[in-house]
Design a protein around this motif. Structure first.
Motif, PDB file in Angstrom:
ATOM      1  N   UNK A   1       0.832  -1.032   0.172  1.00  0.00           N
ATOM      2  CA  UNK A   1       0.093   0.148  -0.126  1.00  0.00           C
ATOM      3  C   UNK A   1       0.764   1.364  -0.057  1.00  0.00           C
ATOM      4  N   UNK A   2       0.560   2.167  -0.914  1.00  0.00           N
ATOM      5  CA  UNK A   2       1.463   3.467  -0.965  1.00  0.00           C
ATOM      6  C   UNK A   2       0.685   4.609  -0.496  1.00  0.00           C
ATOM      7  N   UNK A   3       1.348   5.471   0.194  1.00  0.00           N
ATOM      8  CA  UNK A   3       0.712   6.599   0.949  1.00  0.00           C
ATOM      9  C   UNK A   3       1.757   7.794   0.373  1.00  0.00           C
ATOM     10  N   UNK A   4       1.733   8.064  -0.963  1.00  0.00           N
ATOM     11  CA  UNK A   4       2.570   9.020  -1.430  1.00  0.00           C
ATOM     12  C   UNK A   4       2.011  10.465  -0.862  1.00  0.00           C
ATOM     13  N   UNK A   5       0.823  10.588  -0.777  1.00  0.00           N
ATOM     14  CA  UNK A   5       0.159  12.067  -0.133  1.00  0.00           C
ATOM     15  C   UNK A   5       0.929  12.286   1.451  1.00  0.00           C
ATOM     16  N   UNK A   6       0.847  11.190   1.927  1.00  0.00           N
ATOM     17  CA  UNK A   6       1.168  11.130   3.457  1.00  0.00           C
ATOM     18  C   UNK A   6       2.725  11.444   3.500  1.00  0.00           C
ATOM     19  N   UNK A   7       3.594  10.881   2.647  1.00  0.00           N
ATOM     20  CA  UNK A   7       4.961  10.880   2.150  1.00  0.00           C
ATOM     21  C   UNK A   7       5.477  12.107   2.041  1.00  0.00           C
ATOM     22  N   UNK A   8       4.622  12.792   1.180  1.00  0.00           N
ATOM     23  CA  UNK A   8       4.894  14.342   0.632  1.00  0.00           C
ATOM     24  C   UNK A   8       4.744  15.126   1.715  1.00  0.00           C
ATOM     25  N   UNK A   9       3.632  14.969   2.419  1.00  0.00           N
ATOM     26  CA  UNK A   9       3.335  15.821   3.605  1.00  0.00           C
ATOM     27  C   UNK A   9       4.338  15.571   4.628  1.00  0.00           C
ATOM     28  N   UNK A  10       4.647  14.444   4.926  1.00  0.00           N
ATOM     29  CA  UNK A  10       5.647  14.444   5.899  1.00  0.00           C
ATOM     30  C   UNK A  10       7.132  14.759   5.678  1.00  0.00           C
TER      31      UNK A  10
END
Length: 153
Positions: free
Chosen positions: A1-10
């Protein structure tokens, strides 16, 4: 599962915190120079008769500056140790209060003691640098202005 939005926000949050931290460190460094400079000014003022006597018997400026530089070094070392204690306390408080948040997103807080010695070295080095810098700046100004002639109390 990818959380690219969460990674960008972090990542954005991490960069923002880094920039804020650098600005705060720079401001605190300038404040520490100011405080050390004022402390040395008070010491110079209270020892102005001794300085005048030393200058009148032929002491060089560097010989007169040496005790004040040593005092700046001692102030720097003490401030570095106190700073490490404060950072350690705040870190442990933050980890204890935010432990649930870290565990909910799958993060494990770092052990502070693994980095304490490195941080102590950095804090003490910065403290010594600011202590010596503040002492030299203050003493140079004093010796150029008032310390070159004998002044009576």
């Amino acid at each position: 599962r990818q959380n690219t939005d969460l990674a960008k926000k972090l990542d954005t949050l991490s960069r923002g915190i880094s920039v804020i931290a650098i600005v705060i460190i720079a401001v605190l460094f300038v404040i520490s120079l100011f405080i050390i400079s004022n402390t040395i000014k008070l010491t110079v003022y209270s020892r102005r008769l001794e300085i005048s006597i030393m200058k009148s018997v032929g002491a060089t400026n560097s010989f007169v500056q040496l005790p004040f530089v040593v005092e700046g070094v001692i102030l720097g070392i003490v401030s570095g140790v106190i700073s490490l204690g404060a950072v350690w306390g705040i870190y442990e408080l933050a980890v204890s209060r935010l432990g649930d948040v870290f565990s909910s997103i799958g993060l494990v807080p770092l052990e502070f003691k693994n980095y304490a010695l490195i941080m102590l070295g950095v804090f003490v080095a910065i403290g010594i640098l600011s202590g010596v810098g503040g002492s030299l700046i203050t003493m140079r100004k004093y010796l150029n202005k008032e310390g070159s002639e004998i002044s009576a109390i």
